[in-house]
Design a protein around this motif. Structure first.
Motif, mmCIF file in Angstrom:
data_model
loop_
_atom_site.group_PDB
_atom_site.id
_atom_site.type_symbol
_atom_site.label_atom_id
_atom_site.label_comp_id
_atom_site.label_asym_id
_atom_site.label_seq_id
_atom_site.Cartn_x
_atom_site.Cartn_y
_atom_site.Cartn_z
ATOM 1 N N THR A 1 24.036 33.355 30.352
ATOM 2 C CA THR A 1 23.557 32.631 31.533
ATOM 3 C C THR A 1 22.117 32.159 31.329
ATOM 4 O O THR A 1 21.774 31.013 31.682
ATOM 5 C CB THR A 1 23.647 33.534 32.779
ATOM 6 O OG1 THR A 1 25.004 33.931 32.976
ATOM 7 C CG2 THR A 1 23.154 32.804 34.015
ATOM 8 N N ASP A 2 21.281 32.993 30.767
ATOM 9 C CA ASP A 2 19.889 32.611 30.521
ATOM 10 C C ASP A 2 19.800 31.451 29.533
ATOM 11 O O ASP A 2 18.983 30.525 29.717
ATOM 12 C CB ASP A 2 19.102 33.808 29.982
ATOM 13 C CG ASP A 2 18.886 34.883 31.032
ATOM 14 O OD1 ASP A 2 19.074 34.591 32.226
ATOM 15 O OD2 ASP A 2 18.552 36.025 30.642
ATOM 16 N N ARG B 1 22.657 37.186 28.830
ATOM 17 C CA ARG B 1 22.090 36.366 27.749
ATOM 18 C C ARG B 1 22.691 34.960 27.756
ATOM 19 O O ARG B 1 21.969 33.970 27.565
ATOM 20 C CB ARG B 1 22.337 37.040 26.401
ATOM 21 C CG ARG B 1 21.497 38.281 26.177
ATOM 22 C CD ARG B 1 21.414 38.632 24.696
ATOM 23 N NE ARG B 1 22.727 38.935 24.127
ATOM 24 C CZ ARG B 1 23.242 40.163 24.022
ATOM 25 N NH1 ARG B 1 22.547 41.214 24.476
ATOM 26 N NH2 ARG B 1 24.424 40.360 23.479
ATOM 27 N N THR C 1 20.945 28.255 31.328
ATOM 28 C CA THR C 1 19.949 27.869 32.330
ATOM 29 C C THR C 1 18.732 27.220 31.666
ATOM 30 O O THR C 1 18.197 26.209 32.153
ATOM 31 C CB THR C 1 19.511 29.101 33.140
ATOM 32 O OG1 THR C 1 20.653 29.666 33.782
ATOM 33 C CG2 THR C 1 18.485 28.715 34.193
ATOM 34 N N LYS C 2 18.303 27.776 30.556
ATOM 35 C CA LYS C 2 17.163 27.217 29.825
ATOM 36 C C LYS C 2 17.486 25.819 29.299
ATOM 37 O O LYS C 2 16.659 24.896 29.398
ATOM 38 C CB LYS C 2 16.801 28.145 28.670
ATOM 39 C CG LYS C 2 15.568 27.718 27.890
ATOM 40 C CD LYS C 2 15.238 28.736 26.803
ATOM 41 C CE LYS C 2 14.002 28.307 26.017
ATOM 42 N NZ LYS C 2 13.666 29.301 24.953
#
Length: 741
Positions: free
Chosen positions: A418-419, A416, A422-423
């Motif tokens: 990392t996502d 979660r 990244t977003k």
């Protein structure tokens, strides 16, 4: 009858005369009388008919004298009588010389201390005896020593395996990076660089160095150091057959196996094995992996200069890897130059070739074999550093592999986090492409008991080994206010000179106006330039008299700058350190300390807020909960919880953080959710923080700009961090902590 008796006595008298003559001669040589052996013969009447000295088998027919002799002399000795009689002349001749070897103290014919010294003959006898016994012992030891059939475990490749907190594998790292290379594929320059540095007489020695072995044994006894003095054969034996234990017994066994191995295996085969099993640092074993780790090339592409540097690592990569320190670099250059000169001296490098190598061949900064580019590389690096420190494992031991490291990292939380980052990165590249090229995101989640659950270290470990979650580069800004608040509640304040400390509460009022001068019990605070110091609020807004709890919720600066002075900046620093911030990250002890001039990492900020969630108990953040080595448990130092602030203070800070979260995000969570958080901004707009806690897990997110290719100075954010009401840091935090309810 008397005449017959006299006739029988004559042989005895004749022999007695001869013995007396020998006695006199010997006495003259010795210059003092001593006893000698008197040789006597039996009278013919006592001999039997066969010439034997045995008594008559019929005692009744023997006379009284014969019967007494029979009773005095055991029958078993009669078998040696012929031999004794034949050796008697030889004994008489050699007896004077044998007597000289017998130590007689004090020695006759000497004076003073010389009377107590053995003669040269005795010294010679001792030396020959010692040599004979030593030779016999070594011969027996050599015959009894067998070359082991099984290699050591670290002579074969092993991986270290990392596991998520749920026990599933997270990563495998080939720390024992080894690729066996046939000797014919290793260039001559590489071989002779190693031989020149380690053992130039390798092809002519018997497998051991007697002078080196003596020196090493002497060091073992005298200084506890067995380094040095080993041939390549001995080093190979130690690498693949024996332990690294430094003792006389291990050194002796090493020498015996080396001698036998040298007779059983060709020199080329030994050299090949040595080059493929030696440790070169950076997690590599063998010359092929070393070439890849330090120069990013195959071993057959190395030149003599690069080979000379790699040969220096055999003395200890921790001392000669030039990327580790300036002292290492200096030692590496000296050893490199010396090795090349040795190659010239032994005729393996021409002077013209040597002249081409005047510049030290700088190796790569990092081992390219280690990086995979995945986000988990940051987790592996963090866990590896902690494991070696907490389990007291040396770099070389850890690089041998075979360890199973059970981390505290939560797979789902890591995904979660990392996502979310990244977003945010992609959004910044779309909306602000220029500043986005130098934007950095550091984040970490830490449980109340100190477990590090997730981190974001950077975009790509291959391109950036710099771990942003553990970096102390930008100030905390107003996210530091809870530590000032906790210090005031814990220690009280002093507002007047010589007045006792008085307790404050969350409802204690302070002046919240903008540009309020900072005071001390003695009066206004003046800086070194002679100006009064005053605090400023974001946007220059004045709040009038405001309670400390509301000031924290609204992120008003001026009350906390004055609260820090009233509490004492030493108490503020003490409280922040107790909550988990590092001394090296603390800002100067001036009024601005309360406004967040300290530069903690995301991990430490999350750990500090987790202290409040743990009712004032702080546990140092840790990333490894258990280690085994080939299935056996490894002792691990685990951090213990300690009291940082009282439970009452921790609870009041937690409630104030809840107010701060709901003030900024009134619809972010259900009213019953136990969530608290605080934004952090800096006066010069170089950092944007959000630190908050939900369900006993604290997460810290920092967004900043920095051009690492130019300097470590933070740059203005220029919109990449969003707005105060909708900051990118909070968006990442919310995504990582979802669901909050």
């Amino acid at each position: 009858m008397q005449l017959k008796v006299d006739a029988l006595r004559k042989p005895d008298e004749t022999m007695q005369l001869k013995v007396d003559i020998l006695r006199k001669q010997n006495a003259a040589e010795q210059q003092q009388p001593h006893e000698t052996m008197q040789l006597r013969t039996l009278p013919p009447s006592l001999l039997n008919s066969s010439g034997s000295s045995d008594p008559d088998p019929d005692p009744a027919s023997a006379g009284p004298t014969t019967r007494r002799a029979s009773r005095r002399k055991p029958r078993s000795r009669s078998a040696f009588a012929p031999l004794t009689r034949r050796l008697a002349p030889l004994v008489a001749v050699t007896e004077p010389y044998a007597r000289k070897l017998k130590p007689v103290y004090p020695r006759p014919g000497r004076t003073g201390w010389r009377r107590w010294l053995p003669s040269w003959r005795q010294w010679l006898g001792i030396a020959l005896s010692a040599f004979g016994l030593t030779s016999a012992f070594l011969a027996v030891a050599y015959a009894a020593t067998d070359v082991p059939q099984n290699l050591n475990s670290y002579a074969t490749q092993q991986d270290n395996v990392y596991f998520w907190s749920d026990g599933t594998p997270m990563a495998r790292t080939g720390w024992v990076q080894r690729q066996a290379m046939p000797l014919q594929d290793i260039p001559q320059d590489v071989r002779w660089a190693v031989l020149a540095a380690e053992n130039e007489s390798f092809y002519s020695d018997p497998g051991i160095s007697f002078t080196g072995l003596t020196r090493a044994l002497w060091r073992t006894v005298g200084q506890g150091d067995t380094q040095g003095g080993s041939t390549i054969t001995q080093q190979y034996v130690k690498n693949v057959y024996l332990s690294q234990d430094q003792s006389i017994g291990r050194k002796f066994t090493e020498a015996m196996i080396s001698l036998k191995l040298d007779n059983q295996m060709s020199k080329d085969k030994i050299l090949e094995g040595y080059l493929n099993t030696s440790w070169f640092g950076r997690g590599t074993y063998g010359i092929q992996r070393a070439a890849q780790a330090y120069y990013g090339k195959e071993v057959d592409d190395l030149n003599a200069s690069e080979a000379a540097f790699l040969a220096s690592l055999l003395k200890g990569a921790g001392l000669y890897d030039p990327t580790l320190s300036q002292a290492n670099h200096r030692r590496a250059v000296e050893r490199w130059s010396w090795t090349l000169d040795r190659m010239v001296k032994i005729g393996k490098l021409s002077k013209d070739e040597r002249a081409k190598y005047r510049t030290f061949p700088e190796p790569l900064k990092r081992n390219p074999l280690y990086d995979t580019g995945e986000q988990s590389d940051y987790l592996v690096e963090l866990a590896m550093q902690y494991a070696k420190k907490a389990a007291h494992i040396s770099d070389q031991e850890f690089d041998l592999g075979g360890y199973q490291i059970y981390t505290t990292f939560d797979r789902k939380r890591e995904a979660r986090l990392t996502d979310a980052v990244t977003k945010a990165r992609k959004e910044a590249q779309k909306t602000t492409p220029g500043p986005a090229r130098t934007v950095h995101y550091g984040a970490a989640s830490v449980a109340a008991d100190g477990r590090i659950l997730a981190v974001h270290g950077g975009p790509d470990h291959r391109k950036q080994g710099y771990n942003e979650s553990n970096a102390t580069t930008v100030p905390a800004g107003s996210a530091f206010q809870p530590f000032v608040y906790a210090a005031g509640l814990e220690h009280g304040v002093v507002k007047r000179r010589d007045a006792p400390r008085e307790q404050i509460t969350p409802q204690t009022l302070y002046n919240g106006d903008d540009d309020v001068p900072v005071t001390t019990p003695e009066g206004p605070y003046w800086d070194r330039s002679g100006r009064k110091v005053s605090a400023r609020n974001d946007g220059g807004k004045s709040w009038g008299q405001i309670s400390l709890r509301k000031a924290l919720a609204e992120s008003v600066n001026t009350p906390f700058m004055q609260l820090g002075m009233d509490t004492g900046l030493d108490k503020v620093k003490q409280t922040a350190l107790a909550a988990g911030l590092l001394p090296s990250s603390m800002g100067p002890q001036v009024p601005a300390l309360s406004l967040g001039t300290s530069t903690p990492s995301a991990i430490r900020m999350a750990g500090g807020y987790a202290t409040f969630a743990a009712r004032g108990m702080h546990t140092e953040p840790y990333s490894v909960r258990r280690i085994t080595h080939n299935g056996s448990s490894v002792p691990l130092d685990t951090p213990a919880a300690r009291r940082a602030v009282s439970p009452r203070v921790a609870e009041e800070v937690t409630q104030a953080l809840g107010d701060a979260f709901r003030t900024a995000h009134p619809t972010g969570t259900p009213a019953t959710a136990q969530v608290g958080g605080k934004a952090g901004t800096t006066e010069d707009d170089t950092a944007s923080w959000y630190v908050g806690t939900a369900k006993s897990v604290s997460t810290a997110v920092v967004v900043y700009r920095m051009d690492l290719a130019k300097s470590l100075e933070p740059l203005p954010l220029k919109g990449v961090a969003g707005t105060p009401d909708d900051s990118v840091a909070h968006t990442i935090w919310a995504g990582a902590m979802n669901p909050l309810g």
